[in-house]
Enzyme design. Structure first.
Site, short mmCIF file in Angstrom:
data_model
loop_
_atom_site.label_atom_id
_atom_site.label_comp_id
_atom_site.label_asym_id
_atom_site.label_seq_id
_atom_site.Cartn_x
_atom_site.Cartn_y
_atom_site.Cartn_z
N SER A 162 6.19 -13.92 -52.56
CA SER A 162 5.60 -14.90 -53.47
C SER A 162 6.05 -16.31 -53.10
O SER A 162 5.44 -17.29 -53.52
CB SER A 162 5.97 -14.58 -54.93
OG SER A 162 7.37 -14.43 -55.05
N LYS A 217 11.91 -4.82 -49.12
CA LYS A 217 10.87 -4.26 -50.00
C LYS A 217 9.57 -4.17 -49.20
O LYS A 217 9.23 -5.11 -48.48
CB LYS A 217 10.68 -5.12 -51.25
CG LYS A 217 9.51 -4.64 -52.12
CD LYS A 217 9.55 -5.23 -53.52
CE LYS A 217 8.95 -6.60 -53.67
NZ LYS A 217 7.54 -6.74 -53.24
N GLU A 261 4.04 -2.95 -60.39
CA GLU A 261 3.44 -4.23 -60.81
C GLU A 261 2.04 -4.05 -61.39
O GLU A 261 1.20 -3.31 -60.85
CB GLU A 261 3.35 -5.18 -59.60
CG GLU A 261 2.67 -6.51 -59.98
CD GLU A 261 2.80 -7.63 -58.95
OE1 GLU A 261 3.44 -7.41 -57.91
OE2 GLU A 261 2.26 -8.71 -59.22
O1 KIV Z 1 6.85 -11.35 -54.02
C1 KIV Z 1 7.27 -11.17 -55.16
O2 KIV Z 1 7.78 -12.08 -55.83
C2 KIV Z 1 7.16 -9.84 -55.74
C3 KIV Z 1 7.43 -9.71 -57.19
C4 KIV Z 1 6.28 -10.22 -57.94
C5 KIV Z 1 7.82 -8.33 -57.57
O3 KIV Z 1 6.84 -8.92 -55.06
#
Ligand code: KIV
Length: 274
Positions: free
Chosen positions: A50, A118, A187
């Site tokens: 993000s 992640k 999400e």
């Molecule tokens: O990129 C991000 O900030 C995320 C969150 C919204 C979980 O994946």
């Protein structure tokens, strides 16, 4: 003799122990000063992709590069000593092959010093999760609304409103869990689905627009601080920094234009000859 490095950082064990216990407090961080502020207050910081939208003004997360993630990951690690730090794998750097995923994920771990990566986890990604975990890379999975799939989905759309979607998200969650992910972001899903996934998987779930039944919650920090006029329905704003910053800048501009800044106390005086 090498000096023993003392670390009080949370580990995979701490995160996994949160299953069914006190919910994990998680927020995104992209910079060292923000990491410093959050470090003692949260369990986990996510250097989310993000960052592309929040910091770099990109329209989606699709344009984020591995180098950007590594740069922000290093900054967050420099600013923190306690929280569990997860760095997002950006679009195009892990889906091509298992080898590509390991090469890039191990680079993120090595260069940033983060605790885990992640990956957004469609059903195909279970093999990637297993491949990485078996080779020493702890993985947080990400199911439900997957921002990197925005072009396939035709926008940022909540999931789990039809039986087909419920089945798909549940299968993706079970596959990632079975493959050994340490935790799972869930999400933008219908509340019932967030609850069902949490009950079905062995790892802690971290909800964002999911359910209070999740084993933790995460928000984009800038969203919850009120930095943006528009935010998704699931964001609760805990501050209104956008208007606070606007007021502060207006005050500064007024003082500059009126020659009220700097004052005597804010300037240096000539001290005479040496
Ligand atoms: O990129 C991000 O900030 C995320 C969150 C919204 C979980 O994946």
């Amino acid at each position: 003799m090498s000096k023993q490095i003392q670390t009080r950082r949370k580990t995979v064990r701490d995160i996994r122990a949160a299953k069914g216990a006190t919910p994990l407090v998680c927020l995104t961080a992209y910079t060292a000063p923000m990491a410093e502020l959050l470090d003692e207050r949260v369990d986990m910081m996510l250097v989310g992709d993000s960052v592309g939208m929040v910091v770099h003004g990109l329209p989606t997360t699709v344009g984020v590069t591995l180098d950007m993630m590594i740069m922000h990951g290093k900054a967050v690690m420099r600013g923190s000593t306690q929280a569990f730090v997860v760095v997002d794998m950006p679009f195009g750097y892990y889906e091509g092959s298992l080898e590509q995923a390991f090469t890039n994920a191990s680079r993120v771990m090595r260069e940033t010093g983060c605790q885990a990566v992640k990956i957004e986890s469609g059903a195909y990604a279970a093999d990637t999760v297993r491949h990485l975990v078996e080779r020493g890379v702890p993985v947080v999975a990400h199911v439900g609304l997957r921002p990197q799939a925005t072009h396939v989905d035709g926008g940022f759309k909540a999931k789990g409103r039809t039986q087909e979607e419920v089945d798909r998200v549940m299968n993706e969650a079970l596959a990632a869990d079975e493959a050994g992910c340490l935790a799972m972001v869930v999400e933008g899903v219908a509340e019932e689905l967030g609850r069902q996934v949490t009950a079905a998987v062995s790892c802690p779930t971290i909800g964002i627009g999911a359910s209070t039944a999740c084993d933790g919650q995460i928000l984009v920090t800038d969203d919850m601080l009120g930095m943006f006029d528009w935010t998704p329905k699931f964001v609760r704003k805990y501050a209104d920094l956008r208007s606070e910053i606007g007021k502060a800048v207006d005050g500064y501009a007024e003082d500059v234009r009126q020659r009220q800044f700097p004052s005597e106390a804010e300037t240096y005086n000539f001290k005479g000859q040496n």
